[in-house]
Design an enzyme around this catalytic site. Structure first.
Site, short mmCIF file in Angstrom:
data_model
loop_
_atom_site.label_atom_id
_atom_site.label_comp_id
_atom_site.label_asym_id
_atom_site.label_seq_id
_atom_site.Cartn_x
_atom_site.Cartn_y
_atom_site.Cartn_z
N HIS A 113 0.84 -1.21 0.00
CA HIS A 113 0.00 0.00 0.00
C HIS A 113 0.88 1.26 0.00
O HIS A 113 0.84 2.07 0.93
CB HIS A 113 -0.87 -0.08 1.26
CG HIS A 113 -1.98 0.91 1.38
ND1 HIS A 113 -1.81 2.26 1.22
CD2 HIS A 113 -3.29 0.72 1.69
CE1 HIS A 113 -2.97 2.87 1.43
NE2 HIS A 113 -3.88 1.95 1.71
N GLU A 154 -1.10 1.12 -5.14
CA GLU A 154 -0.99 -0.10 -4.35
C GLU A 154 -1.04 -1.34 -5.24
O GLU A 154 -1.98 -1.52 -6.00
CB GLU A 154 -2.15 -0.14 -3.34
CG GLU A 154 -2.30 1.16 -2.57
CD GLU A 154 -3.63 1.29 -1.83
OE1 GLU A 154 -4.19 0.26 -1.42
OE2 GLU A 154 -4.10 2.42 -1.66
O1 G6P Z 1 -7.10 4.10 6.80
P1 G6P Z 1 -6.54 2.81 6.25
O2 G6P Z 1 -7.08 1.59 6.95
O3 G6P Z 1 -5.03 2.85 6.25
O4 G6P Z 1 -7.00 2.72 4.73
C1 G6P Z 1 -6.65 3.71 3.83
C2 G6P Z 1 -7.20 3.41 2.43
O5 G6P Z 1 -6.60 2.24 1.94
C3 G6P Z 1 -6.94 1.86 0.58
O6 G6P Z 1 -6.38 2.71 -0.34
C4 G6P Z 1 -8.44 1.75 0.40
O7 G6P Z 1 -8.77 1.58 -0.97
C5 G6P Z 1 -9.15 2.97 0.96
O8 G6P Z 1 -10.56 2.74 0.91
C6 G6P Z 1 -8.70 3.22 2.39
O9 G6P Z 1 -9.38 4.35 2.92
#
Ligand code: G6P
Length: 279
Positions: A159, A259
């Site tokens: 990510h 990601e």
């Molecule tokens: O806040 P987190 O759990 O780190 O997630 C952060 C982000 O991760 C990814 O990119 C998902 O597609 C998003 O929907 C999410 O908001």
């Protein structure tokens, strides 16, 4: 000595975080043992590729906001396939807030590499023990490779938060024309293969290419992917950014997440990798 692997305590404002520092020639990288999270990659002195939130924290089970978090064995909220008893579990799996172990390291003129491992016997959908391995290699590029040989349902994402200087300078390409838009919750067909970001973006691009590039005010970066079946692009934009306690209100101006993900829920072994190379 221009090649080195050193255990260090602290990175940026996370002064008590156990980390590994890698050096190969003029290139450096820092990996946190908490989450096996790459926090810094500098292909040359002063050129930082990754964004780390100045409000990131690693205490009280928090996932570190920035660098390259590892999402495993599920991506996003856990579906029934991963959480059959519907217990309370975190977003993006169980490994972002665990301490991983350094199991091996190698230093040579061709590069420096470390292997980090985590054993889990508390997966909600599997009663056995699963062993997750992250290999990190630094030479004229930075490679991350995540693998788990267990034949179980497992999703994963590397990510990555990429630093872009200003978000209006960022372009990600080539991206498939069809994507799942998580903001509007719809399937979109858009002929534009180069993505510029000027609003909240949360998109799953299935069957994305193995070679992407990110251009921004900070330079051009090659993002090579393997073992994936999708690429997720995310920027929370203003409103969501201001609601996140571990991100400054204007934080969304400084990064884009690209990601490398494997999102199938078929019960297969997993090996997914991302290689970063300045262009
Ligand atoms: O806040 P987190 O759990 O780190 O997630 C952060 C982000 O991760 C990814 O990119 C998902 O597609 C998003 O929907 C999410 O908001």
């Amino acid at each position: 000595m221009t090649e080195a692997i050193t255990l260090v305590t602290g990175f940026a404002h996370l002064t008590d975080l156990p980390c590994i520092s890698l050096r190969h020639g003029n290139a450096t990288a820092v990996i946190s043992l908490y989450g096996a999270q790459l926090l810094s990659y500098q292909p040359s002195a002063g050129r930082e590729v990754l964004w780390l939130s100045p409000q990131a924290s690693w205490h009280n089970g928090t996932a570190i906001r920035g660098g390259v978090p590892i999402c495993w064995p599920w991506f996003g909220p856990a579906t029934k396939a991963f959480n059959p008893d519907n217990i309370v579990v975190p977003n993006h799996g169980l490994v972002r807030n665990r301490l991983w172990q350094l199991v091996s390291k190698q230093v040579s003129n061709n590069g420096v590499s470390v292997n980090l491992q985590l054993e889990l016997n508390d997966l909600p959908h599997y009663s056995g023990t699963a062993r997750l391995l992250l290999s990190v290699t630094l030479n004229d590029s930075l490679s991350l490779s995540l693998s788990c040989h267990s034949q179980i349902a497992q999703q994963a994402a590397l990510h990555s938060y990429f630093k872009v200087g200003t978000i209006d300078s960022a372009v990600v390409r080539p991206l498939p024309s069809v994507y799942q838009d998580k903001v509007s919750n719809s399937l979109v067909n858009d002929a534009e293969v180069a993505l510029k970001i000027s609003t909240e973006v949360d998109r799953i691009y299935p069957q994305s290419a193995s070679q992407l590039r990110l251009d921004s005010a900070l330079g051009a970066l090659g993002i090579n992917q393997a073992g994936h079946d999708a690429t997720v692009v995310w920027n929370p934009w203003q409103v969501k950014s201001s609601k996140m306690t571990d991100m400054p209100a204007e934080g969304y101006q400084q990064f884009v997440c690209v990601e490398t993900a494997r999102l199938t829920t078929n019960a297969n072994a997993l090996s997914v990798s991302q290689q970063l190379k300045p262009l």
